[in-house]
Design a protein around this motif. Structure first.
Motif, PDB file in Angstrom:
ATOM      1  N   GLN A  83       0.831  -1.195   0.000  1.00  0.00           N
ATOM      2  CA  GLN A  83       0.000   0.000   0.000  1.00  0.00           C
ATOM      3  C   GLN A  83       0.866   1.245   0.000  1.00  0.00           C
ATOM      4  OE1 GLN A  83      -3.298   0.344  -0.186  1.00  0.00           O
ATOM      5  NE2 GLN A  83      -3.450  -1.853  -0.558  1.00  0.00           N
ATOM      6  N   ASN A  84       1.921   1.216   0.794  1.00  0.00           N
ATOM      7  CA  ASN A  84       2.832   2.363   0.794  1.00  0.00           C
ATOM      8  C   ASN A  84       3.428   2.577  -0.586  1.00  0.00           C
ATOM      9  OD1 ASN A  84       2.415   2.931   3.467  1.00  0.00           O
ATOM     10  ND2 ASN A  84       4.148   1.704   4.208  1.00  0.00           N
ATOM     11  N   SER A  85       3.696   1.464  -1.312  1.00  0.00           N
ATOM     12  CA  SER A  85       4.286   1.567  -2.648  1.00  0.00           C
ATOM     13  C   SER A  85       3.299   2.179  -3.635  1.00  0.00           C
ATOM     14  CB  SER A  85       4.723   0.183  -3.128  1.00  0.00           C
ATOM     15  OG  SER A  85       5.203   0.244  -4.444  1.00  0.00           O
ATOM     16  N   ILE A  86       2.013   1.787  -3.530  1.00  0.00           N
ATOM     17  CA  ILE A  86       0.996   2.317  -4.447  1.00  0.00           C
ATOM     18  C   ILE A  86       0.833   3.812  -4.271  1.00  0.00           C
ATOM     19  CG2 ILE A  86      -1.486   2.320  -4.943  1.00  0.00           C
ATOM     20  CD1 ILE A  86      -1.474  -0.687  -4.402  1.00  0.00           C
ATOM     21  N   PHE A  87       0.699   4.238  -3.036  1.00  0.00           N
ATOM     22  CA  PHE A  87       0.486   5.666  -2.797  1.00  0.00           C
ATOM     23  C   PHE A  87       1.710   6.492  -3.138  1.00  0.00           C
ATOM     24  CE2 PHE A  87      -2.802   3.907   0.113  1.00  0.00           C
ATOM     25  CZ  PHE A  87      -3.888   4.459  -0.525  1.00  0.00           C
ATOM     26  N   GLY A  88       2.829   5.837  -3.230  1.00  0.00           N
ATOM     27  CA  GLY A  88       4.048   6.569  -3.556  1.00  0.00           C
ATOM     28  C   GLY A  88       4.258   6.735  -5.048  1.00  0.00           C
ATOM     29  N   LEU A  91      -0.077   8.912 -10.459  1.00  0.00           N
ATOM     30  CA  LEU A  91      -1.377   8.440 -10.907  1.00  0.00           C
ATOM     31  C   LEU A  91      -1.335   8.086 -12.392  1.00  0.00           C
ATOM     32  CD1 LEU A  91      -3.744  10.987  -9.136  1.00  0.00           C
ATOM     33  CD2 LEU A  91      -3.302   8.608  -8.501  1.00  0.00           C
ATOM     34  N   VAL A  92      -2.092   7.032 -12.785  1.00  0.00           N
ATOM     35  CA  VAL A  92      -2.177   6.598 -14.182  1.00  0.00           C
ATOM     36  C   VAL A  92      -3.414   7.237 -14.807  1.00  0.00           C
ATOM     37  CG1 VAL A  92      -2.461   4.637 -15.728  1.00  0.00           C
ATOM     38  CG2 VAL A  92      -0.991   4.439 -13.712  1.00  0.00           C
ATOM     39  N   GLY A 128       0.112  11.215 -16.360  1.00  0.00           N
ATOM     40  CA  GLY A 128      -0.655  12.340 -16.875  1.00  0.00           C
ATOM     41  C   GLY A 128       0.095  13.214 -17.854  1.00  0.00           C
ATOM     42  N   SER A 129       1.305  13.622 -17.519  1.00  0.00           N
ATOM     43  CA  SER A 129       2.066  14.512 -18.395  1.00  0.00           C
ATOM     44  C   SER A 129       2.429  13.816 -19.701  1.00  0.00           C
ATOM     45  CB  SER A 129       3.331  14.997 -17.682  1.00  0.00           C
ATOM     46  OG  SER A 129       4.153  13.891 -17.303  1.00  0.00           O
ATOM     47  N   VAL A 166       3.992   5.908 -23.303  1.00  0.00           N
ATOM     48  CA  VAL A 166       2.573   5.637 -23.073  1.00  0.00           C
ATOM     49  C   VAL A 166       2.188   4.342 -23.777  1.00  0.00           C
ATOM     50  CG1 VAL A 166       1.890   8.056 -22.800  1.00  0.00           C
ATOM     51  CG2 VAL A 166       1.928   7.028 -25.083  1.00  0.00           C
ATOM     52  N   GLN A 167       1.065   3.808 -23.344  1.00  0.00           N
ATOM     53  CA  GLN A 167       0.475   2.649 -24.008  1.00  0.00           C
ATOM     54  C   GLN A 167      -0.742   3.124 -24.794  1.00  0.00           C
ATOM     55  OE1 GLN A 167      -1.025  -0.293 -21.317  1.00  0.00           O
ATOM     56  NE2 GLN A 167      -1.685  -1.702 -22.925  1.00  0.00           N
ATOM     57  N   VAL A 168      -0.888   2.673 -26.053  1.00  0.00           N
ATOM     58  CA  VAL A 168      -1.995   3.103 -26.905  1.00  0.00           C
ATOM     59  C   VAL A 168      -2.802   1.876 -27.322  1.00  0.00           C
ATOM     60  CG1 VAL A 168      -2.686   4.315 -28.989  1.00  0.00           C
ATOM     61  CG2 VAL A 168      -0.640   5.047 -27.755  1.00  0.00           C
TER      62      VAL A 168
END
Length: 469
Positions: A83-88, A91-92, A128-129, A166-168
């Motif tokens: 969980q610590n790894s996910i929040f770190g 965002l996708v 995002g970027s 990115v993945q398309v």
């Protein structure tokens, strides 16, 4: 001093020491009893809690709740680090883009492709970027058919030009396309003039002269069979004289829908003559309605008595005048009236579009013109016929100003009946009187109909006259 001495003597007294020892012993016993009491209470609490735990853990009613609690505790313990790894992590994001063009890669000289959609949708997935940067790229979707032979194939669509960060994903992922071998057909070249609304209407376009009259077309047999004609699209924007240009060739089916085919070559050199045929004709005023209050039109003077019209030679040959209408019922006094010119069908332009009429009024009078000959028209079957009692003449009433009706004589009036629908037997025909174009006098027949006996026999020598036939 004496008191201190007495106290010291007292402290050294054996009885005093015994009394002190007894007090200490009592105090110690009290402490022991208190501790024993506390220990006993603690044990009772522990036994009660243990008994409650046993009741909860081994009670069927609470077993489900206990199991759920233990499962949650174990899950949190095991997954704490993940969980610590996910929040770190960043965002996708996902961004959809619709109607991205599809590019087909195949041997265009040999094959014709069908079934491939023009566009597909994509979804860009990533940080995002990176997603925003990829969305701004001029990417495409590729259907790679290189190396495939004639027939039907399922082809995977691949997105290109969006970067490696990115993945398309494409929608659809696969497409079913058909490759057909091309063959060659030969077609005659026709033509269409385009943008005629951007050419001065006083000009007329002649027949184009092409560098060659036939052209080769490469496509599949089905496509060649669907082609109805090939047209050269000749742009006439702003032309004012003879011109030459390279006209684009387009294939069409029988419904006029463009057909995608290889036209070799796809343009043709063309020469087009441009002329400006015209004709000057008089302007004739046609009055409608009646002037109120018993008045009549004495005269009409126009600022333009004639007009130059522009049209093809075939149209001009059939036109001898143009008209302008005047509503007489709106006239109550001498007036100046502005009216548009009515151009005949086929006339593209004119030197004058409207005229100003100076209209003069005067008192109207009526006059009877006797013994006007009766004629007939449209005896298409050349029937023989006779009129009742051999009637060949009728009176005509005319109305206008005194000056104008004095100019009318019997030779100016034509009364007739129409035999277009005549059949053998006795019939009533309507009598009509021709109203001369531009005349300021109104004509009307005193007798509305004429009785005629049609024999049914044919007379090939019959002319437009009346009498016993």
């Amino acid at each position: 001093m004496t008191n201190m001495k007495n106290k010291k003597i007292k402290d050294n007294n054996p009885d005093s020491k015994l009394e002190l020892a007894n007090k200490i012993a009592k105090q110690s016993k009290k402490v022991v009893n208190t501790y024993a009491h506390f220990e006993d209470s603690l044990f009772r609490v522990i036994r009660s809690f243990s008994s409650w735990i046993d009741n909860v853990l081994f009670n069927q009613r609470f077993s489900v709740i206990v199991s759920l609690g233990l499962a949650i505790l174990i899950y949190i313990t095991v997954n704490f680090n993940s969980q610590n790894s996910i929040f770190g992590n960043p965002l996708v994001n996902a961004k959809p883009i619709n109607n991205v063009p599809i590019v087909a890669r195949y041997n265009t000289d040999t094959f014709e492709i069908s079934g491939l959609p023009a566009t597909a949708n994509i979804t860009i997935i990533g940080e995002g970027s990176n997603v925003n940067a990829a969305a701004n790229q001029k990417g495409t979707i590729v259907a790679n058919l290189e190396g495939l032979t004639e027939g039907q194939h399922t082809v995977r669509l691949q997105a290109e030009g969006y970067g490696d960060n990115v993945q398309v994903k494409t929608d659809p992922t696969d497409v079913v396309v058909t490759l057909k071998k091309k063959s060659t057909g030969q077609f005659d070249i026709g033509y269409d003039f385009i943008n005629q609304d951007k050419m001065n209407s006083i000009y007329s376009l002649g027949t184009p002269e092409f560098e060659y009259s036939k052209v080769n077309v490469r496509a599949s047999k089905d496509t060649l069979d669907s082609i109805a004609f090939i047209k050269a699209l000749i742009d006439v924007t702003g032309v004012e004289g003879d011109f030459e240009q390279e006209a684009t060739l387009v294939a069409y089916d029988k419904k006029g829908v463009p057909v995608n085919a290889d036209i070799v070559p796809n343009t043709v050199k063309v020469k087009v003559p441009v002329t400006s045929p015209n004709k000057t004709v008089p302007i004739i005023v046609e009055t409608v309605g009646d002037v109120p209050n018993g008045m009549a039109i004495q005269s009409i003077t126009m600022d333009h008595e004639s007009v130059t019209i522009y049209a093809s030679e075939s149209v001009l040959s059939k036109i001898n005048e143009v008209g302008v209408t005047l509503d007489a019922s709106s006239l109550t006094k001498d007036s100046s009236v502005l009216r548009p010119i009515t151009l005949p069908t086929g006339v593209k332009s004119s030197s004058v579009n409207q005229v100003t009429m100076d209209v003069k009024l005067a008192n109207g009078v009526t006059k009877i013109i006797p013994n006007v000959p009766i004629s007939y028209k449209n005896n298409v079957n050349k029937y023989k016929f006779t009129t009742l009692d051999g009637q060949a003449y009728v009176d005509v009433e005319i109305f206008g100003t005194q000056e104008n009706i004095d100019k009318v004589n019997v030779d100016d009036i034509v009364v007739y009946f129409d035999m277009a629908n005549a059949t053998p037997g006795n019939q009533e025909f309507k009598l009509s009187v021709e109203q001369p174009i531009g005349s300021l006098v109104k004509y009307s027949v005193s007798q509305p109909t004429i009785s005629v006996t049609v024999s049914g026999e044919v007379d090939n020598t019959m002319e437009e006259s009346v009498g016993t036939n």
